[in-house]
Design a protein around this motif. Structure first.
Motif, short mmCIF file in Angstrom:
data_model
loop_
_atom_site.label_atom_id
_atom_site.label_comp_id
_atom_site.label_asym_id
_atom_site.label_seq_id
_atom_site.Cartn_x
_atom_site.Cartn_y
_atom_site.Cartn_z
N ASP A 90 36.49 55.72 65.54
CA ASP A 90 35.12 55.20 65.66
C ASP A 90 34.92 54.46 66.97
OD1 ASP A 90 34.37 56.27 63.22
OD2 ASP A 90 34.88 54.44 62.12
N ALA A 91 35.98 53.86 67.49
CA ALA A 91 35.85 53.10 68.72
C ALA A 91 35.48 53.98 69.91
CB ALA A 91 37.17 52.39 69.03
N GLY B 25 40.72 50.38 66.04
CA GLY B 25 40.64 50.14 64.60
C GLY B 25 41.44 48.92 64.17
N GLN B 26 41.28 48.57 62.91
CA GLN B 26 41.96 47.40 62.37
C GLN B 26 43.47 47.59 62.35
OE1 GLN B 26 40.07 46.74 58.60
NE2 GLN B 26 38.51 45.43 59.52
N ALA B 27 43.93 48.83 62.20
CA ALA B 27 45.36 49.10 62.17
C ALA B 27 45.98 49.07 63.56
CB ALA B 27 45.63 50.45 61.51
N MET B 28 45.13 49.00 64.60
CA MET B 28 45.59 49.01 65.99
C MET B 28 46.47 50.24 66.25
SD MET B 28 44.10 46.43 67.34
CE MET B 28 44.93 46.13 68.86
#
Length: 134
Positions: free
Chosen positions: A107-108, A81-84
């Protein structure tokens, strides 16, 4: 659960989890399983060592690889995700199953498939031999 029949080559998606037959390979992917589901699948159906059941139930394991008589347990973290954000992943590879557990919805990881293991070896458990990361 996915079942691959080695004789026919057919892959079947099942809504319920069961032991594969002698000529089948099974993939089991659990996303945020509760303790009862882990006990049923990992302990009752596939007869994994009690420490593997415990490791799959308790979160925040350190990265490690534990070796048992007929299966291994691998725990590690991946970021997504974008937040890693880190997500704990646990994989059991054994004579009757490949079980893939993800700590949180990511989701990944949707649609990921774990590798396959041949069921033709007998099952049983022994004390683990750990090759753990510190």
């Amino acid at each position: 659960m996915l079942i691959h029949n080695l004789q026919t080559g057919e892959v079947t998606k099942l809504e319920t989890t069961r032991q594969p037959s002698e000529h089948e390979i099974a993939w089991v992917h659990l996303l945020n399983p509760d303790a009862a589901e882990v006990q049923h699948v990992v302990g009752d159906l596939f007869h994994c060592h009690p420490l593997v059941v415990e490791d799959c139930t308790k979160l925040n394991q350190r990265p490690k690889l534990d070796h048992y008589k007929d299966h291994i347990y691998i725990s590690f973290y991946a970021v997504a995700g974008q937040a890693m954000a880190p997500h704990e992943i646990g994989i059991i590879v054994g004579s009757e199953l490949c079980h893939y557990r993800v700590q949180k919805t990511a989701d990944a990881y949707r649609g990921s498939k774990a590798g396959a293991v041949d069921r033709r070896r007998p099952h049983g458990a022994s004390r683990p031999h750990s090759a753990s990361a510190a």
